[in-house]
Design a protein around this motif. Structure first.
Motif, short mmCIF file in Angstrom:
data_model
loop_
_atom_site.label_atom_id
_atom_site.label_comp_id
_atom_site.label_asym_id
_atom_site.label_seq_id
_atom_site.Cartn_x
_atom_site.Cartn_y
_atom_site.Cartn_z
N PRO A 232 0.83 -1.21 0.00
CA PRO A 232 0.00 0.00 0.00
C PRO A 232 0.86 1.26 0.00
N ARG A 233 0.38 2.26 -0.69
CA ARG A 233 1.11 3.53 -0.76
C ARG A 233 0.97 4.27 0.56
N PRO A 234 2.08 4.75 1.14
CA PRO A 234 1.99 5.45 2.44
C PRO A 234 1.21 6.75 2.29
N ASN A 235 0.47 7.10 3.35
CA ASN A 235 -0.33 8.31 3.29
C ASN A 235 0.52 9.54 3.57
N ALA A 236 -0.10 10.70 3.44
CA ALA A 236 0.64 11.96 3.56
C ALA A 236 1.20 12.16 4.96
N ILE A 237 0.43 11.80 5.98
CA ILE A 237 0.88 12.01 7.35
C ILE A 237 2.10 11.14 7.66
N ARG A 238 2.04 9.89 7.23
CA ARG A 238 3.15 8.97 7.52
C ARG A 238 4.44 9.41 6.83
N THR A 239 4.35 9.79 5.58
CA THR A 239 5.56 10.21 4.88
C THR A 239 6.10 11.52 5.44
N ILE B 59 5.37 8.88 -3.26
CA ILE B 59 4.86 9.44 -2.01
C ILE B 59 4.17 10.76 -2.30
N TRP B 60 3.48 11.27 -1.30
CA TRP B 60 2.86 12.59 -1.40
C TRP B 60 3.95 13.63 -1.61
N SER C 252 5.41 16.06 1.11
CA SER C 252 5.84 15.50 2.40
C SER C 252 7.31 15.75 2.67
#
Length: 286
Positions: free
Chosen positions: A35-42, A131-132, A135
């Protein structure tokens, strides 16, 4: 059609399992992608990366430890007797302003860090990651926000030792520090833009100091605007640093300067709204 690999180092073919193109394709092409990491995690990951830099180069903490202590001691004992009658009286007015000055001055290091990573080619690798996109820059700002908090704790600790007594208590001090961190986070977008726009680290520092010195010294950090000439008061009273230092000073004094708080938050929102999109446009085109 399957093909088997041939040994090239003299190894017996009986010891090697046959490898077909189908089996290689099955290994190289996964059936399910992670799964692609979300904005907060990156963003938090890049923020943690910024903190790891301090771990490996602890000299970076000089600007949030020794520099604030030097400012508090120097200005309190240099101007305290002349401006307020005694250093103890002057520090009640000075410390919130010096806190604002120290933290806003070190916001320029965000732009320096971005510029250094660009020169090293690290950003090219970041841009290729799925990633976003913002980030990377948000991570820098989050990492520096922790440094701003460290500088605030250091300066408040030294001020309490020297006799600073905030009438607002813990809640007033906490409110002032939170407001300062919000403004500093927004202000850092300015230097991030310069870090992407300018070519060298020295250019970023030169432009940052050229902007920061008038904003910090031509404010109410050291003296009240009423003591200044009328033409200078027009600039000082509309200086965002003046609004911020007055708001932080009022919160620590136990009052609730609604107008100054609104001005500080308004300036913070304006900085993000203007320089955030510009910074991201430069980042996408860099």
């Amino acid at each position: 059609m399957s093909t088997a690999t041939k040994p090239t180092n003299g190894t017996d073919t009986a010891d090697l399992a046959p490898v077909s193109t189908e089996s290689l394709a099955a290994l190289l092409v996964a059936t399910e992608r992670p799964p692609r990491p979300n904005a907060i995690r990156t963003s938090l990951t890049f923020g943690w990366r910024a903190m790891l830099k301090i771990k490996h180069v602890p000299e970076q903490l000089f600007d949030v430890t020794a520099f604030p202590i030097m400012l508090v001691l120097m200005y309190t004992y240099l101007f305290g007797g002349a401006l307020a009658g005694s250093p103890r009286e002057y520090i009640q007015y000075l410390l919130p302003g010096i806190l604002v000055m120290s933290v806003t001055m070190i916001t320029m290091y965000t732009g320096l860090a971005v510029n250094i990573d660009i020169e090293k080619g690290v950003f090219d690798r970041f841009r290729s990651l799925p990633i976003w996109r913002p980030s990377t820059l948000v991570g820098y700002l989050l990492g520096d926000a922790l440094r701003y908090a460290m500088a605030s704790v250091v300066m408040l600790s030294v001020g309490l030792i020297m006799g600073f007594r905030p009438d607002g208590g813990f809640q007033g001090v906490l409110g002032g520090v939170v407001l300062l961190l919000i403004f500093s986070f927004a202000f850092s977008w300015v230097w991030t833009m310069f870090g992407l726009l300018l070519r060298t680290e020295k250019s970023v520092m030169g432009v940052s100091m050229m902007i920061l010195f008038p904003l910090t010294f031509l404010s109410d950090i050291f003296v009240r605007p009423e003591t200044m000439p009328g033409w200078l008061q027009a600039f000082v009273n509309n200086n965002p640093i003046t609004h911020l230092s007055s708001a932080v000073r009022g919160l620590m004094d136990g009052s609730w300067p609604t107008a100054e708080i609104a001005w500080s938050l308004g300036w913070a929102g304006l900085l993000v709204a203007v320089f955030g999109p510009v910074t991201m446009r430069l980042y996408n085109r860099k």
